[in-house]
Design an enzyme around this catalytic site. Structure first.
Site, mmCIF file in Angstrom:
data_model
loop_
_atom_site.group_PDB
_atom_site.id
_atom_site.type_symbol
_atom_site.label_atom_id
_atom_site.label_comp_id
_atom_site.label_asym_id
_atom_site.label_seq_id
_atom_site.Cartn_x
_atom_site.Cartn_y
_atom_site.Cartn_z
ATOM 1 N N GLY A 70 6.858 -4.817 3.837
ATOM 2 C CA GLY A 70 7.744 -3.760 3.374
ATOM 3 C C GLY A 70 7.096 -2.437 3.054
ATOM 4 N N THR A 71 6.179 -2.638 2.231
ATOM 5 C CA THR A 71 5.563 -1.276 1.670
ATOM 6 C C THR A 71 4.992 -0.344 2.700
ATOM 7 O OG1 THR A 71 5.146 -2.374 -0.555
ATOM 8 C CG2 THR A 71 3.888 -0.614 -0.054
ATOM 9 N N GLN A 178 15.327 -6.625 1.428
ATOM 10 C CA GLN A 178 15.963 -7.783 0.888
ATOM 11 C C GLN A 178 17.140 -8.125 1.443
ATOM 12 O OE1 GLN A 178 15.124 -9.151 -2.092
ATOM 13 N NE2 GLN A 178 13.550 -7.881 -2.772
ATOM 14 N N SER A 198 10.504 -7.000 5.689
ATOM 15 C CA SER A 198 9.306 -7.700 5.382
ATOM 16 C C SER A 198 9.444 -9.311 5.424
ATOM 17 C CB SER A 198 8.958 -7.626 3.803
ATOM 18 O OG SER A 198 8.171 -8.193 3.221
ATOM 19 N N HIS A 200 7.910 -12.090 3.786
ATOM 20 C CA HIS A 200 7.833 -12.958 2.662
ATOM 21 C C HIS A 200 8.930 -13.269 1.666
ATOM 22 C CE1 HIS A 200 6.987 -10.527 -1.054
ATOM 23 N NE2 HIS A 200 6.579 -9.484 -0.031
ATOM 24 N N THR A 236 -5.955 -4.439 14.583
ATOM 25 C CA THR A 236 -5.392 -5.758 15.399
ATOM 26 C C THR A 236 -4.282 -6.578 14.678
ATOM 27 O OG1 THR A 236 -7.870 -5.796 15.942
ATOM 28 C CG2 THR A 236 -6.473 -8.127 15.957
ATOM 29 N N CYS A 322 7.505 -5.528 -8.777
ATOM 30 C CA CYS A 322 6.325 -4.330 -8.849
ATOM 31 C C CYS A 322 6.354 -3.836 -10.100
ATOM 32 C CB CYS A 322 6.541 -3.399 -7.814
ATOM 33 S SG CYS A 322 7.336 -4.261 -6.232
HETATM 34 C C1 LIG Z 1 13.579 -3.263 -1.247
HETATM 35 C C2 LIG Z 1 12.240 -3.648 -1.167
HETATM 36 N N1 LIG Z 1 11.448 -2.875 -0.389
HETATM 37 C C3 LIG Z 1 9.927 -2.987 -0.204
HETATM 38 C C4 LIG Z 1 9.313 -3.930 -0.808
HETATM 39 C C5 LIG Z 1 7.960 -4.157 -0.440
HETATM 40 O O1 LIG Z 1 7.909 -5.322 0.384
HETATM 41 P P1 LIG Z 1 6.241 -5.801 0.523
HETATM 42 O O2 LIG Z 1 6.363 -6.912 -0.613
HETATM 43 O O3 LIG Z 1 6.535 -6.838 1.844
HETATM 44 O O4 LIG Z 1 5.358 -4.989 0.625
HETATM 45 C C6 LIG Z 1 10.311 -4.819 -1.678
HETATM 46 C C7 LIG Z 1 9.428 -6.116 -2.333
HETATM 47 O O5 LIG Z 1 9.774 -6.419 -3.354
HETATM 48 C C8 LIG Z 1 11.449 -4.737 -1.770
HETATM 49 O O6 LIG Z 1 12.242 -5.531 -2.653
#
Ligand SMILES: Cc1ncc(COP(=O)(O)O)c(C=O)c1O
Length: 388
Positions: A70-71, A178, A198, A200, A236, A322
Protein backbone atom coordinates in the site's frame (compact mmCIF):
# COMPACT_ATOMS: atom_id res chain seq x y z
CA UNK A 1 -7.02 -17.37 25.82
CA UNK A 2 -5.72 -15.18 23.00
CA UNK A 3 -7.50 -12.56 20.92
CA UNK A 4 -5.79 -10.88 17.97
CA UNK A 5 -7.73 -7.69 17.34
CA UNK A 6 -5.16 -5.76 15.31
CA UNK A 7 -6.13 -6.91 11.84
CA UNK A 8 -6.00 -3.31 10.61
CA UNK A 9 -2.22 -3.54 11.17
CA UNK A 10 -1.87 -6.92 9.52
CA UNK A 11 -3.71 -10.24 9.22
CA UNK A 12 -2.73 -13.87 9.56
CA UNK A 13 -1.92 -15.38 6.16
CA UNK A 14 -4.70 -17.82 5.28
CA UNK A 15 -3.29 -21.40 5.22
CA UNK A 16 -4.75 -21.81 1.71
CA UNK A 17 -2.73 -18.77 0.62
CA UNK A 18 0.48 -20.23 2.06
CA UNK A 19 -0.25 -23.51 0.24
CA UNK A 20 -0.81 -21.72 -3.06
CA UNK A 21 2.48 -19.80 -2.72
CA UNK A 22 4.82 -22.70 -1.88
CA UNK A 23 5.36 -24.10 -5.41
CA UNK A 24 6.46 -20.64 -6.56
CA UNK A 25 9.59 -20.75 -4.40
CA UNK A 26 11.04 -23.99 -5.65
CA UNK A 27 9.14 -25.32 -8.70
CA UNK A 28 7.80 -22.37 -10.68
CA UNK A 29 10.63 -20.00 -9.85
CA UNK A 30 11.23 -18.39 -13.24
CA UNK A 31 11.61 -14.71 -13.95
CA UNK A 32 8.51 -13.70 -15.95
CA UNK A 33 10.69 -11.44 -18.13
CA UNK A 34 12.74 -14.44 -19.34
CA UNK A 35 11.76 -15.73 -22.76
CA UNK A 36 12.51 -19.40 -22.04
CA UNK A 37 9.93 -21.92 -20.85
CA UNK A 38 10.66 -21.58 -17.13
CA UNK A 39 10.23 -17.80 -17.33
CA UNK A 40 7.13 -17.99 -19.49
CA UNK A 41 5.48 -20.43 -17.12
CA UNK A 42 5.90 -17.85 -14.33
CA UNK A 43 4.58 -15.17 -16.72
CA UNK A 44 1.37 -17.16 -17.23
CA UNK A 45 0.75 -17.23 -13.48
CA UNK A 46 1.60 -13.53 -13.22
CA UNK A 47 -0.99 -12.76 -15.91
CA UNK A 48 -3.61 -14.97 -14.25
CA UNK A 49 -3.09 -13.19 -10.93
CA UNK A 50 -3.32 -9.76 -12.54
CA UNK A 51 -6.59 -10.88 -14.08
CA UNK A 52 -7.93 -11.83 -10.61
CA UNK A 53 -7.50 -8.25 -9.31
CA UNK A 54 -8.75 -6.74 -12.57
CA UNK A 55 -11.90 -8.87 -12.41
CA UNK A 56 -12.50 -7.99 -8.76
CA UNK A 57 -12.75 -4.26 -9.61
CA UNK A 58 -13.92 -4.72 -13.24
CA UNK A 59 -10.82 -3.02 -14.72
CA UNK A 60 -8.74 -4.07 -17.69
CA UNK A 61 -5.82 -6.36 -17.17
CA UNK A 62 -3.26 -3.68 -18.12
CA UNK A 63 -4.66 -1.17 -15.65
CA UNK A 64 -3.23 -3.18 -12.71
CA UNK A 65 0.37 -2.57 -11.59
CA UNK A 66 1.91 -4.78 -8.91
CA UNK A 67 3.85 -2.92 -6.20
CA UNK A 68 5.47 -3.81 -2.87
CA UNK A 69 2.36 -2.80 -0.90
CA UNK A 70 0.00 0.00 0.00
CA UNK A 71 2.78 2.45 0.84
CA UNK A 72 4.43 2.12 -2.55
CA UNK A 73 1.07 2.27 -4.34
CA UNK A 74 0.22 5.55 -2.59
CA UNK A 75 3.68 6.96 -3.36
CA UNK A 76 3.49 5.92 -7.00
CA UNK A 77 -0.03 7.31 -7.40
CA UNK A 78 0.77 10.69 -5.86
CA UNK A 79 4.44 11.32 -6.62
CA UNK A 80 4.33 9.48 -9.96
CA UNK A 81 1.22 11.36 -11.06
CA UNK A 82 2.60 14.71 -9.92
CA UNK A 83 5.85 14.08 -11.80
CA UNK A 84 4.07 13.33 -15.08
CA UNK A 85 1.51 16.14 -14.81
CA UNK A 86 3.29 19.09 -13.20
CA UNK A 87 3.08 21.07 -16.43
CA UNK A 88 -0.73 21.12 -15.95
CA UNK A 89 -0.59 22.45 -12.39
CA UNK A 90 0.99 21.98 -8.98
CA UNK A 91 -2.02 21.89 -6.68
CA UNK A 92 -3.15 18.70 -4.93
CA UNK A 93 -6.10 18.24 -2.57
CA UNK A 94 -6.18 15.60 0.13
CA UNK A 95 -7.82 15.22 3.56
CA UNK A 96 -6.69 15.54 7.16
CA UNK A 97 -7.46 11.85 7.90
CA UNK A 98 -5.11 10.13 5.44
CA UNK A 99 -2.64 7.36 6.15
CA UNK A 100 0.98 8.65 6.41
CA UNK A 101 1.74 6.98 3.05
CA UNK A 102 -0.45 9.65 1.43
CA UNK A 103 0.27 12.55 3.80
CA UNK A 104 4.03 12.09 3.62
CA UNK A 105 3.97 11.67 -0.18
CA UNK A 106 2.17 15.02 -0.34
CA UNK A 107 4.67 16.54 2.10
CA UNK A 108 7.51 15.35 -0.11
CA UNK A 109 5.87 17.12 -3.07
CA UNK A 110 5.48 20.30 -1.03
CA UNK A 111 9.26 20.46 -0.84
CA UNK A 112 9.29 20.28 -4.65
CA UNK A 113 7.08 23.36 -4.91
CA UNK A 114 3.63 21.74 -4.99
CA UNK A 115 0.78 23.32 -3.06
CA UNK A 116 -1.20 20.88 -0.90
CA UNK A 117 -4.68 21.65 0.46
CA UNK A 118 -6.28 19.46 3.12
CA UNK A 119 -10.05 19.23 3.39
CA UNK A 120 -11.58 18.58 6.82
CA UNK A 121 -14.11 15.97 7.93
CA UNK A 122 -17.24 15.96 10.10
CA UNK A 123 -17.42 14.45 13.59
CA UNK A 124 -17.59 10.86 12.34
CA UNK A 125 -14.97 11.31 9.63
CA UNK A 126 -16.89 12.08 6.42
CA UNK A 127 -15.16 14.46 4.05
CA UNK A 128 -16.93 17.76 3.49
CA UNK A 129 -17.50 17.34 -0.24
CA UNK A 130 -18.77 20.88 -0.80
CA UNK A 131 -15.62 22.25 0.81
CA UNK A 132 -13.54 19.86 -1.28
CA UNK A 133 -15.18 21.17 -4.45
CA UNK A 134 -14.58 24.72 -3.27
CA UNK A 135 -10.85 24.01 -2.98
CA UNK A 136 -10.54 22.94 -6.63
CA UNK A 137 -8.63 25.53 -8.68
CA UNK A 138 -7.47 25.83 -12.28
CA UNK A 139 -4.10 24.39 -11.31
CA UNK A 140 -5.51 21.44 -9.29
CA UNK A 141 -4.30 18.20 -10.82
CA UNK A 142 -5.11 15.56 -8.23
CA UNK A 143 -7.50 14.75 -5.38
CA UNK A 144 -6.55 11.91 -3.01
CA UNK A 145 -9.13 10.71 -0.44
CA UNK A 146 -8.85 7.57 1.67
CA UNK A 147 -11.69 5.08 1.02
CA UNK A 148 -12.03 3.18 4.33
CA UNK A 149 -10.27 4.97 7.18
CA UNK A 150 -7.67 2.82 8.93
CA UNK A 151 -8.34 4.30 12.37
CA UNK A 152 -12.04 5.03 12.68
CA UNK A 153 -13.45 2.94 9.83
CA UNK A 154 -15.33 5.71 7.98
CA UNK A 155 -16.12 4.68 4.39
CA UNK A 156 -16.19 7.70 2.09
CA UNK A 157 -18.64 7.99 -0.79
CA UNK A 158 -16.01 7.76 -3.51
CA UNK A 159 -18.72 7.84 -6.20
CA UNK A 160 -19.79 11.35 -5.25
CA UNK A 161 -16.20 12.55 -4.72
CA UNK A 162 -15.25 11.04 -8.09
CA UNK A 163 -18.17 12.84 -9.78
CA UNK A 164 -16.97 16.16 -8.38
CA UNK A 165 -13.45 15.47 -9.64
CA UNK A 166 -14.75 14.47 -13.10
CA UNK A 167 -16.86 17.62 -13.29
CA UNK A 168 -13.71 19.71 -12.83
CA UNK A 169 -11.40 17.51 -14.90
CA UNK A 170 -9.29 16.56 -11.89
CA UNK A 171 -7.75 13.09 -11.44
CA UNK A 172 -8.99 11.16 -8.40
CA UNK A 173 -6.94 8.69 -6.33
CA UNK A 174 -8.24 6.66 -3.40
CA UNK A 175 -6.37 4.56 -0.86
CA UNK A 176 -8.47 1.39 -0.58
CA UNK A 177 -5.94 -0.55 1.49
CA UNK A 178 -8.39 -1.11 4.36
CA UNK A 179 -11.58 -1.38 2.35
CA UNK A 180 -10.48 -3.74 -0.44
CA UNK A 181 -12.65 -6.90 -0.54
CA UNK A 182 -14.79 -5.43 2.27
CA UNK A 183 -16.49 -2.75 0.20
CA UNK A 184 -17.18 -3.55 -3.47
CA UNK A 185 -15.36 -1.33 -5.97
CA UNK A 186 -16.43 -1.31 -9.60
CA UNK A 187 -14.31 1.04 -11.71
CA UNK A 188 -16.84 0.85 -14.54
CA UNK A 189 -19.36 2.64 -12.32
CA UNK A 190 -17.18 4.66 -9.94
CA UNK A 191 -15.28 7.60 -11.44
CA UNK A 192 -11.99 6.86 -9.70
CA UNK A 193 -8.70 7.01 -11.61
CA UNK A 194 -6.17 5.38 -9.29
CA UNK A 195 -6.69 2.95 -6.39
CA UNK A 196 -4.12 1.60 -3.90
CA UNK A 197 -4.34 -1.98 -2.58
CA UNK A 198 -2.32 -4.09 -0.15
CA UNK A 199 -2.29 -7.87 0.30
CA UNK A 200 -1.41 -8.26 3.98
CA UNK A 201 -4.64 -6.64 5.18
CA UNK A 202 -6.71 -9.40 3.56
CA UNK A 203 -4.92 -12.57 4.75
CA UNK A 204 -2.33 -12.41 1.98
CA UNK A 205 1.45 -12.08 2.38
CA UNK A 206 3.28 -8.86 3.26
CA UNK A 207 5.35 -6.91 0.75
CA UNK A 208 2.91 -7.08 -2.13
CA UNK A 209 0.22 -4.68 -3.29
CA UNK A 210 -1.18 -3.15 -6.41
CA UNK A 211 -2.16 0.15 -7.98
CA UNK A 212 -5.06 0.50 -10.38
CA UNK A 213 -4.30 3.19 -12.96
CA UNK A 214 -7.13 4.02 -15.34
CA UNK A 215 -6.19 3.96 -19.03
CA UNK A 216 -5.06 7.40 -20.17
CA UNK A 217 -3.74 8.49 -16.75
CA UNK A 218 -0.05 9.30 -17.02
CA UNK A 219 2.41 8.61 -14.23
CA UNK A 220 6.20 8.85 -14.10
CA UNK A 221 7.87 5.80 -12.55
CA UNK A 222 9.36 6.49 -9.13
CA UNK A 223 12.00 3.75 -9.48
CA UNK A 224 14.08 3.21 -12.59
CA UNK A 225 15.11 -0.03 -14.22
CA UNK A 226 13.58 -2.48 -16.69
CA UNK A 227 10.24 -2.19 -18.45
CA UNK A 228 8.27 -4.27 -15.95
CA UNK A 229 4.64 -3.54 -15.13
CA UNK A 230 3.91 -1.69 -18.37
CA UNK A 231 6.93 0.60 -17.83
CA UNK A 232 5.34 2.00 -14.69
CA UNK A 233 7.16 0.06 -11.94
CA UNK A 234 10.58 -1.40 -12.56
CA UNK A 235 11.83 -4.54 -10.81
CA UNK A 236 11.37 -8.28 -11.15
CA UNK A 237 7.88 -9.17 -9.98
CA UNK A 238 7.44 -10.87 -6.59
CA UNK A 239 5.71 -13.94 -8.04
CA UNK A 240 5.08 -15.90 -4.79
CA UNK A 241 3.65 -12.71 -3.23
CA UNK A 242 1.50 -12.01 -6.28
CA UNK A 243 0.15 -15.59 -6.26
CA UNK A 244 -0.66 -15.26 -2.55
CA UNK A 245 -2.34 -11.88 -3.06
CA UNK A 246 -4.53 -13.26 -5.85
CA UNK A 247 -5.46 -16.32 -3.77
CA UNK A 248 -6.38 -14.07 -0.82
CA UNK A 249 -8.65 -12.01 -3.07
CA UNK A 250 -10.38 -15.15 -4.33
CA UNK A 251 -10.93 -16.38 -0.76
CA UNK A 252 -12.53 -13.13 0.42
CA UNK A 253 -16.30 -13.25 0.42
CA UNK A 254 -19.22 -11.00 1.17
CA UNK A 255 -20.42 -13.39 3.90
CA UNK A 256 -17.17 -12.80 5.84
CA UNK A 257 -18.00 -9.13 5.91
CA UNK A 258 -21.54 -9.75 7.13
CA UNK A 259 -20.21 -11.95 9.98
CA UNK A 260 -17.56 -9.38 10.89
CA UNK A 261 -20.06 -6.51 11.01
CA UNK A 262 -22.42 -8.57 13.23
CA UNK A 263 -19.52 -9.33 15.58
CA UNK A 264 -18.34 -5.69 15.43
CA UNK A 265 -21.77 -4.45 16.52
CA UNK A 266 -22.00 -7.11 19.21
CA UNK A 267 -18.59 -5.99 20.53
CA UNK A 268 -19.59 -2.33 20.56
CA UNK A 269 -22.87 -2.98 22.39
CA UNK A 270 -21.15 -5.23 24.96
CA UNK A 271 -18.56 -2.52 25.70
CA UNK A 272 -21.32 0.04 26.11
CA UNK A 273 -23.26 -2.28 28.43
CA UNK A 274 -20.29 -3.22 30.58
CA UNK A 275 -18.10 -0.10 30.76
CA UNK A 276 -19.12 3.47 31.59
CA UNK A 277 -17.73 6.71 30.15
CA UNK A 278 -16.85 5.43 26.69
CA UNK A 279 -17.30 6.90 23.23
CA UNK A 280 -17.43 5.20 19.84
CA UNK A 281 -15.42 7.09 17.22
CA UNK A 282 -16.49 6.94 13.59
CA UNK A 283 -19.87 6.14 12.05
CA UNK A 284 -22.29 3.29 12.71
CA UNK A 285 -23.68 0.67 10.38
CA UNK A 286 -22.90 0.24 6.71
CA UNK A 287 -20.71 3.30 6.36
CA UNK A 288 -18.21 1.84 8.83
CA UNK A 289 -15.61 -0.78 7.85
CA UNK A 290 -17.06 -4.14 8.89
CA UNK A 291 -14.04 -5.00 11.05
CA UNK A 292 -13.35 -1.68 12.78
CA UNK A 293 -14.12 -0.64 16.36
CA UNK A 294 -12.56 2.52 17.79
CA UNK A 295 -13.38 3.47 21.36
CA UNK A 296 -12.27 6.28 23.67
CA UNK A 297 -12.17 5.43 27.38
CA UNK A 298 -12.39 8.53 29.59
CA UNK A 299 -9.75 8.93 32.35
CA UNK A 300 -7.52 6.16 30.98
CA UNK A 301 -4.17 6.11 29.19
CA UNK A 302 -4.72 3.82 26.20
CA UNK A 303 -1.05 2.82 26.31
CA UNK A 304 -1.57 1.35 29.80
CA UNK A 305 -4.87 -0.31 28.94
CA UNK A 306 -3.33 -1.75 25.75
CA UNK A 307 -0.38 -3.10 27.76
CA UNK A 308 -2.74 -4.86 30.21
CA UNK A 309 -4.66 -6.34 27.29
CA UNK A 310 -1.39 -7.49 25.71
CA UNK A 311 -0.34 -9.26 28.92
CA UNK A 312 -3.67 -11.06 28.74
CA UNK A 313 -3.11 -12.19 25.14
CA UNK A 314 -5.21 -9.47 23.49
CA UNK A 315 -3.61 -7.43 20.69
CA UNK A 316 -5.04 -3.98 19.92
CA UNK A 317 -3.67 -0.69 18.72
CA UNK A 318 -3.59 2.74 20.31
CA UNK A 319 -3.14 4.50 16.99
CA UNK A 320 -2.47 3.11 13.54
CA UNK A 321 0.46 0.66 13.64
CA UNK A 322 2.75 3.06 11.79
CA UNK A 323 2.25 5.82 14.34
CA UNK A 324 1.62 3.82 17.49
CA UNK A 325 5.18 4.35 18.68
CA UNK A 326 4.66 8.09 18.65
CA UNK A 327 3.32 9.96 21.66
CA UNK A 328 1.40 12.37 19.45
CA UNK A 329 -2.37 11.95 19.62
CA UNK A 330 -3.85 10.49 16.46
CA UNK A 331 -4.34 13.15 13.75
CA UNK A 332 -7.53 11.35 12.69
CA UNK A 333 -9.08 11.64 16.16
CA UNK A 334 -8.05 15.29 16.37
CA UNK A 335 -9.61 15.84 12.91
CA UNK A 336 -13.00 14.56 14.14
CA UNK A 337 -12.85 16.88 17.14
CA UNK A 338 -11.70 14.51 19.89
CA UNK A 339 -9.59 16.40 22.43
CA UNK A 340 -6.00 15.35 23.15
CA UNK A 341 -6.81 13.77 26.52
CA UNK A 342 -9.57 11.56 25.11
CA UNK A 343 -7.52 10.77 22.00
CA UNK A 344 -4.82 9.42 24.31
CA UNK A 345 -7.44 7.16 25.91
CA UNK A 346 -8.47 5.55 22.64
CA UNK A 347 -7.98 2.00 21.38
CA UNK A 348 -8.61 0.54 17.95
CA UNK A 349 -9.84 -3.06 17.72
CA UNK A 350 -9.86 -4.59 14.25
CA UNK A 351 -11.49 -7.95 13.64
CA UNK A 352 -10.90 -10.54 10.94
CA UNK A 353 -12.99 -13.31 9.49
CA UNK A 354 -11.26 -15.64 11.99
CA UNK A 355 -12.36 -13.62 15.06
CA UNK A 356 -14.84 -15.49 17.28
CA UNK A 357 -17.59 -14.43 19.69
CA UNK A 358 -15.64 -16.12 22.51
CA UNK A 359 -12.65 -13.87 21.77
CA UNK A 360 -14.89 -10.81 21.87
CA UNK A 361 -16.50 -11.88 25.18
CA UNK A 362 -13.07 -12.51 26.65
CA UNK A 363 -11.81 -9.12 25.42
CA UNK A 364 -14.76 -7.26 26.98
CA UNK A 365 -14.19 -9.05 30.32
CA UNK A 366 -10.50 -8.11 30.39
CA UNK A 367 -11.23 -4.57 29.21
CA UNK A 368 -13.80 -4.05 31.96
CA UNK A 369 -11.52 -5.34 34.70
CA UNK A 370 -8.52 -3.23 33.69
CA UNK A 371 -10.46 -0.12 32.74
CA UNK A 372 -11.98 -0.11 36.24
CA UNK A 373 -8.59 -0.73 37.84
CA UNK A 374 -6.90 2.08 35.91
CA UNK A 375 -9.72 4.49 36.62
CA UNK A 376 -9.41 3.90 40.37
CA UNK A 377 -5.82 5.20 40.30
CA UNK A 378 -6.41 7.94 37.72
CA UNK A 379 -6.38 11.56 38.95
CA UNK A 380 -8.81 12.40 36.10
CA UNK A 381 -12.50 12.20 36.90
CA UNK A 382 -14.17 13.08 33.63
CA UNK A 383 -17.74 11.98 33.00
CA UNK A 384 -18.69 10.94 29.45
CA UNK A 385 -22.17 10.21 28.30
CA UNK A 386 -21.95 6.77 26.64
CA UNK A 387 -22.58 7.79 23.06
CA UNK A 388 -23.44 5.04 20.64
C1 LIG B 1 -5.03 3.08 4.74
C2 LIG B 1 -3.66 2.52 4.59
N1 LIG B 1 -2.90 2.90 3.55
C3 LIG B 1 -1.67 2.41 3.35
C4 LIG B 1 -1.13 1.51 4.21
C5 LIG B 1 0.24 0.96 3.95
O1 LIG B 1 0.15 -0.33 3.42
P1 LIG B 1 1.40 -1.33 3.45
O2 LIG B 1 1.55 -1.78 4.86
O3 LIG B 1 1.00 -2.45 2.52
O4 LIG B 1 2.57 -0.58 2.94
C6 LIG B 1 -1.87 1.08 5.34
C7 LIG B 1 -1.29 0.16 6.34
O5 LIG B 1 -1.63 0.18 7.48
C8 LIG B 1 -3.17 1.60 5.52
O6 LIG B 1 -3.93 1.24 6.55
Amino acid sequence: MKSYLDNGATTIVDPAVVKAMIPFFSDIYGNPSSVHNVGQEAKRYLDESREVIAKKIRSSFDEIIFTSGGTESDNLAIIGFAGANKDKGKHIITTNIEHPAVTNSCDALKKEGFDISKVGVDKVGFVDIEKLEGLIRDDTILVSVIHGNNEIGTIQDISVIGDVCRKHGVTFHTDAVQSFTKVPIDVKNIPVDMISFSSHKIHGPKGIGALYIRKGIKISPTSHGGGHEFNKRAGTENIPGIIGFARAIKLASHSHCKNMSDLRDYFISKVFEEISDVKLNGPKGDSRLCNNVNISFANIEAESLGAYLDVNGICTSSGSACSSHSLQPSHVLIAIGIDKELANGTLRFTLSRFTTKEEIDYTVDVLKKHANKLRKISPLKRVLKNVF
